[in-house]
Write a protein that holds these residues in place. Structure first.
Motif, PDB file in Angstrom:
ATOM      1  N   ALA A  92       0.953  -1.169  -0.105  1.00 28.75           N
ATOM      2  CA  ALA A  92       0.103  -0.050   0.042  1.00 28.75           C
ATOM      3  C   ALA A  92       0.861   1.185   0.165  1.00 28.75           C
ATOM      4  O   ALA A  92       2.060   1.166   0.557  1.00 28.75           O
ATOM      5  N   LEU A  99      -4.765   6.969   1.705  1.00 30.48           N
ATOM      6  CA  LEU A  99      -4.393   5.837   0.937  1.00 30.48           C
ATOM      7  C   LEU A  99      -4.814   6.101  -0.712  1.00 30.48           C
ATOM      8  O   LEU A  99      -5.843   6.208  -1.029  1.00 30.48           O
ATOM      9  N   GLU A 102      -3.883   0.273  -2.689  1.00 36.17           N
ATOM     10  CA  GLU A 102      -3.520  -0.968  -2.231  1.00 36.17           C
ATOM     11  C   GLU A 102      -3.777  -2.193  -2.976  1.00 36.17           C
ATOM     12  O   GLU A 102      -4.750  -1.994  -3.597  1.00 36.17           O
ATOM     13  N   SER A 130       3.978   0.889   2.444  1.00 40.64           N
ATOM     14  CA  SER A 130       3.811  -0.180   3.619  1.00 40.64           C
ATOM     15  C   SER A 130       3.728  -1.394   2.720  1.00 40.64           C
ATOM     16  O   SER A 130       3.033  -1.544   1.865  1.00 40.64           O
ATOM     17  N   THR A 132       2.101  -4.352   4.346  1.00 43.69           N
ATOM     18  CA  THR A 132       1.136  -4.442   5.502  1.00 43.69           C
ATOM     19  C   THR A 132       1.218  -5.730   6.154  1.00 43.69           C
ATOM     20  O   THR A 132       0.950  -5.745   7.331  1.00 43.69           O
ATOM     21  N   HIS A 152       7.378  -0.243   7.330  1.00 46.52           N
ATOM     22  CA  HIS A 152       6.606   0.777   6.432  1.00 46.52           C
ATOM     23  C   HIS A 152       7.756   2.149   6.558  1.00 46.52           C
ATOM     24  O   HIS A 152       8.712   2.110   7.375  1.00 46.52           O
ATOM     25  N   SER A 244      -2.121  -3.728   8.619  1.00 44.98           N
ATOM     26  CA  SER A 244      -2.849  -2.508   8.063  1.00 44.98           C
ATOM     27  C   SER A 244      -2.045  -1.403   7.767  1.00 44.98           C
ATOM     28  O   SER A 244      -0.908  -1.061   8.369  1.00 44.98           O
ATOM     29  N   TRP A 245      -2.267  -0.699   6.481  1.00 45.70           N
ATOM     30  CA  TRP A 245      -1.772   0.333   6.205  1.00 45.70           C
ATOM     31  C   TRP A 245      -2.163   1.624   6.975  1.00 45.70           C
ATOM     32  O   TRP A 245      -1.612   2.698   6.852  1.00 45.70           O
TER      33      TRP A 245
END
Length: 365
Positions: A92, A99, A102, A130, A132, A152, A244-245
């Motif tokens: 992502a 965002l 992704e 990222s 993720t 990240h 998660s991003w």
């Protein structure tokens, strides 16, 4: 950096492990890399690491200076490579708190195959990338102790001059690793790395051109149960946003777009890591937002006879994070000014607004 000079000499800075400076063909050949060095460019990197048992954060300042005509090859100014032995099922990227894209990465990519071509990060500032949900190819076990964590990257600033034109917009591309199909890369699973550059229109550099980029590199656990530190706010975040991003976005927002700092008794030279020139016997810092172990550097002190305090309900509470004595702060002496710099890590996030004070801790003899 993988440029080819007009003399046909190729340069590749393949590995950076600490503070160093190397300028052109007369620089030092470092023993820890088998890569050839040479050509008409200079490279400097400053690396700063938080001394904290929270999630890992490293701050890099990369400086490239060009003394002759150089053409950038297939590589960018910086690779964010995933570690050998890890799969990268999802990537992502975006800017500030948004965002941009992704993707679930398919199996079957070829060695060194470009998965996403150079794409401009569309926000004004604070681009981020990222991986993720990276995982080891082999499940973690007694015989395979690879930890389960992910990386990240936050591009905190980018300023380049190419042919006299200022450029500040980063581009990111993703390429599959070209490691052999051994224990490191298994079957046809993806193991991507990200490259940062200025896009296809900024591949040729001349004398006087330069690139300066500030990057924050985060290494975090994927889920709350794997988190090892005392930061309950971060653990609660992982409970809500595992794999998660949202994790780099949280960092960008709370240590970037929402961050507010005011100083009494000094001047801010740099926001993160926070660098302050001390101009009074007492320095007071008010911070709104901020998250995690937050580095602060006080420059221009006459000695290291200073302590850091948090102001709680109008009372000073001494900050003592020691494990083995005075191991929670760092000092440096500048012989040119005969002054000291002291560095601490504040713990931010709860409460949202905090006040801190630096002052002499014991009267000197």
């Amino acid at each position: 950096l993988d440029p080819e000079t007009t003399a046909g000499i190729q340069i590749r800075i393949a590995d950076v492990r600490g503070l160093m400076f190397r300028d052109g063909i007369d620089g030092t050949m470092w023993g820890w890399t088998a890569c050839a060095w040479g050509g008409d460019s200079g490279f400097e990197v400053r690396v700063r690491t938080c001394r904290t048992d929270d999630y890992a954060r490293d701050f890099f300042t990369f400086t490239y200076k060009f003394n002759d005509d150089v053409t950038l090859g297939n590589d960018g100014y910086l690779h964010m490579m995933y570690s050998n032995g890890y799969e990268t099922p999802t990537i992502a990227f975006g800017s500030q708190g948004t965002l941009q894209e992704e993707r679930s990465v398919p199996n079957g990519l070829g060695d060194n195959e470009v998965y996403i071509q150079a794409t401009e990060l569309t926000g004004e500032t604070l681009g981020w990338v990222s991986f993720t949900d990276s995982v080891p190819f082999e499940p973690t076990s007694d015989t395979n102790p690879l930890p389960s964590g992910t990386k990240h990257m936050i591009i905190r600033s980018l300023e380049a001059y190419v042919g006299g034109v200022k450029k500040t917009k980063p581009f990111v591309s993703f390429t599959n690793s070209n490691y052999p199909q051994t224990v490191w890369i298994q079957e046809d699973k993806p193991s991507l790395f990200a490259s940062i550059d200025l896009g296809s229109e900024a591949r040729n550099f001349g004398a006087g051109d330069s690139v300066v980029m500030e990057v924050e590199w985060m290494t975090t656990t994927l889920v709350a149960d794997d988190y090892y530190g005392p930061n309950n706010n971060f653990k609660a975040h992982l409970d809500l946003h595992p794999k998660s991003w949202e994790t780099p976005v949280r960092e960008v927002q709370l240590n970037g777009t929402l961050l507010q700092i005011s100083i009494d008794g000094g001047t801010i030279l740099h926001q993160l890591p926070l660098t302050i020139t001390v101009e009074s016997e007492v320095v007071t810092i008010d911070i709104a937002a901020g998250v995690g172990g937050f580095p602060v550097e006080f420059q221009g002190l006459p000695s290291t006879n200073y302590g850091l305090y948090q102001i709680v309900e109008d009372q000073e509470e001494s900050i003592d994070q020691n494990v083995h004595g005075n191991d929670y702060w760092q000092s440096e002496f500048d012989a040119t000014t005969s002054t000291f710099t002291m560095t601490f890590n504040l713990v931010l996030g709860d409460p949202f607004e905090t006040t801190w004070r630096l002052k002499a801790s014991i009267e000197e003899n």
